[in-house]
Design a protein around this motif. Structure first.
Motif: not given
Length: 481
Positions: A23-28, A39-47, A69-79
Motif C-alpha cells: 500500500e502507498i499511504r499518505f500523511w499531511t 501542509g506538506a504531504t508525505y507517503y510511506d510504502l507499506v507491506d 519520510s518521502h515527500p509527495y511531488a517534492s519539486v520545490q517552487g523556484t523563481l
C-alpha cells in the motif's frame, strides 16, 4: 488517483522479497513537524500483510521519527530572475532596495541595506534576510534563483504585485513561481532510496495524481489479469471510510458538561483510534483531533509505536472512554484538558479501527428509517467484521430512532402545554361570558311579578307621601291657638 503503473524489470518484480501486496499511504504534516512546510504531504510504502514500512522494516507511523519520510511531488517552487547581475549592483535607498515577495502563499517584504554589492555578496545578503522566510538564494547563470524550502502544495516564490522597486531592479520579468498546484502528479518508484534503512527494488513504478491527504491509501496487488492489471499488478484506491475489522461496537456516548464540549478549543471532530502492540498484544487507544491529526493526550501528531508513541491508554471492553485528562493545550485554564464527553465501546476493536465522535446534527425521521432499511437490505460481508459493521449501523439507527422518539415526546409535551394554556384561556373566556351575561340580565331582563310588587309598593309609598304632604301643607300657627 493512481494509474495502472508499469514494470521496468520483471525479474525484480518477481523476486522472492516482493510479496506483491503493498500500500502507498499518505500523511499531511499540518504542523510542519518534519520541516517541509505546513501542509506538506508525505507517503510511506507499506507491506499490507503486516503493516510494516518497506523503507524501515518497522510499523508504519506518522510524525517525527515515523516512516512517512518521502515527500509527495517534492519539486520545490523556484523563481528565476531575468536581470544579469554579473557586474554586481548598487543598492540605493528608495530606488531599488525594497523587495516584496510572496513565499508559500504568505506576503514577505525586506529592505536591503544601501551599498555596492557583487553578485555573490548580493546572494549572501538576500539569504540572510530571506532565509528566515524559508527561501534559499542561489544563482541561475548570472541571474538570481530563489527556491522555496517547502514541499507543500503551496510551495513557491513569486513577485508580489505591483512589483516593488527592488523586484524590478533585481529580478525583472522573473519566471517560475509555484512548483505545482492541486491536480499535480508524481511518479512513485517501488524501490528504496540510499537514505532508507531497508534496501529493495521491485523494478516498478506508479503515477499518483491529485492532492492526497492524511489517510488516503492506494493498493498494489500482484495480478496477471489482462483487463484490470498491467500484466504484473493491479492498483486501486482504498477508501478512507473502510469498515473496521474488529468486533468493537460504540454506544451513543454521553455529554457530561455541555460548556466543556462547546469549548472553542474543541473541534468537535474527534476519533478514538486503536493500535495493538505486536509484542505484548495489548490493545491501546488514542484520542485524536481529526482536524490536525494530533493526539489530544500529547498535542503532538498521533503516532503508533516508536519513541513518539501516543497510544498509551490500554483498552478494556465496556469501560467508559472519557475525553478528559487531555493535554493543557485543550484547556482554557491551563490545567488538564477536558471536553466533557465519554463513550463506551463493547467488543474488541482491531488494530487500526477508528470510531468518530462528532457534533450531532439534525436528521429527518424519514432519513433515519431509510438508513435502517438500507442497512437491513444491504446486509454486510460474511464474517466478524461484517457482523460488527451491521451491528454498528443498526445500533446507530436505533440510537437515532430513540432520539426521534425523545424529540416526539418533547414536541408533544410542548404542544400539550400550549393546549393546556389555550384551555385555561378558554375557561377564563367562559367565566367572563357568564359575568357579562349576568350583568346584561340585570340591566335588560324583567321579572314581571317582582316588578308589579315593587310598582305597587312604590305607588303606595308615593300616595302616602302625597297625602302626608297635603296635610302638612295645610297646617298653620292658627291650628295651635
Amino acid at each position: 488517483m493512481i494509474d495502472k503503473g508499469s514494470v521496468s524489470d520483471p525479474v525484480k518484480w518477481a523476486s522472492s522479497g516482493n510479496n506483491q501486496d503493498m500500500e502507498i499511504r499518505f500523511w499531511t504534516d499540518a504542523t510542519n513537524a518534519l520541516g517541509g512546510g505546513i501542509g506538506a504531504t508525505y507517503y510511506d510504502l507499506v507491506d499490507a500483510t503486516n503493516g510494516n514500512s518497506l523503507y524501515t522494516g518497522t510499523t508504519s507511523t506518522t510524525g517525527v521519527g515515523g516512516t512517512y519520510s518521502h515527500p509527495y511531488a517534492s519539486v520545490q517552487g523556484t523563481l528565476t530572475g531575468a536581470v544579469n547581475l554579473s557586474a554586481g549592483v548598487n543598492i540605493v535607498a528608495g530606488t531599488n532596495d525594497v523587495l516584496n515577495l510572496t513565499v508559500d502563499g504568505v506576503p514577505r517584504s525586506i529592505a536591503l541595506p544601501a551599498g555596492a554589492y557583487t553578485f555573490a555578496g548580493l546572494q549572501t545578503q538576500l539569504q540572510s534576510q530571506l532565509g528566515p522566510y524559508g527561501v534559499t538564494v542561489g544563482a541561475s547563470g548570472n541571474n538570481l534563483l530563489l527556491t522555496s524550502n517547502s514541499v507543500a502544495g503551496t510551495s513557491g516564490v513569486t513577485v508580489t504585485l505591483p512589483a516593488s522597486n527592488g523586484a524590478t531592479a533585481l529580478l525583472g520579468a522573473a519566471t517560475g513561481g509555484y512548483a505545482y498546484q492541486y491536480g499535480s502528479s508524481a511518479t512513485i518508484n517501488l524501490k528504496s532510496l540510499p537514505t532508507d534503512a531497508q534496501t529493495f527494488d521491485y523494478g516498478a513504478a506508479v503515477m499518483v495524481s491529485g492532492s492526497p491527504v492524511t489517510g488516503d491509501i492506494f493498493t498494489i496487488k500482484g495480478s496477471t489479469d489482462p483487463v484490470t492489471s498491467n500484466g504484473y499488478f493491479v492498483t486501486d484506491e482504498k477508501t478512507t471510510t473502510a469498515v473496521n475489522t474488529g468486533s468493537g461496537i460504540i454506544g451513543a456516548g454521553e455529554v457530561l458538561d455541555h460548556a466543556k464540549w462547546n469549548s472553542p478549543l474543541n473541534s468537535r471532530n474527534l476519533e478514538v483510534r486503536f493500535w495493538q502492540d505486536p509484542t505484548s498484544k495489548t490493545l491501546y487507544y488514542d484520542l485524536i483531533d481529526k482536524e490536525t491529526e494530533k493526539s489530544l493526550f500529547t498535542n503532538t501528531t498521533s503516532t503508533a509505536a516508536g519513541s513518539n508513541n501516543t497510544y498509551t491508554h490500554a483498552f478494556k471492553a465496556g469501560d467508559s472512554i472519557s475525553f478528559a485528562g487531555l493535554d493543557s493545550a485543550y484547556s482554557n485554564s491551563g490545567g488538564a484538558g477536558d471536553f466533557g464527553v465519554s463513550v463506551t465501546i463493547q467488543g474488541t476493536p482491531a488494530s487500526g479501527d477508528a470510531f468518530s465522535v462528532t457534533a450531532s446534527s439534525s436528521q429527518s425521521v424519514f432519513d433515519t428509517l431509510g438508513n435502517l432499511i438500507n442497512a437491513l437490505e444491504t446486509g454486510a460481508p460474511v464474517g466478524t467484521a461484517g457482523n460488527t459493521e451491521l451491528a454498528n449501523k443498526i445500533g446507530q439507527t436505533l440510537t437515532d430512532l430513540s432520539q426521534v422518539e425523545d424529540n416526539f415526546l418533547r414536541v408533544r409535551a410542548s404542544i400539550g402545554s400550549r393546549l393546556a394554556e389555550v384551555d385555561d384561556l378558554d375557561n377564563v373566556g367562559q367565566n367572563l361570558d357568564l359575568q357579562y351575561s349576568e350583568t346584561l340580565s340585570r340591566l335588560q331582563d324583567l321579572d314581571y311579578a317582582d316588578a308589579i310588587t315593587r310598582l305597587n309598593r312604590q305607588q303606595m309609598e308615593l300616595q302616602a307621601a302625597q297625602q302626608s304632604f297635603a296635610k302638612i301643607s295645610q297646617l298653620s300657627l292658627f291650628n295651635y291657638l
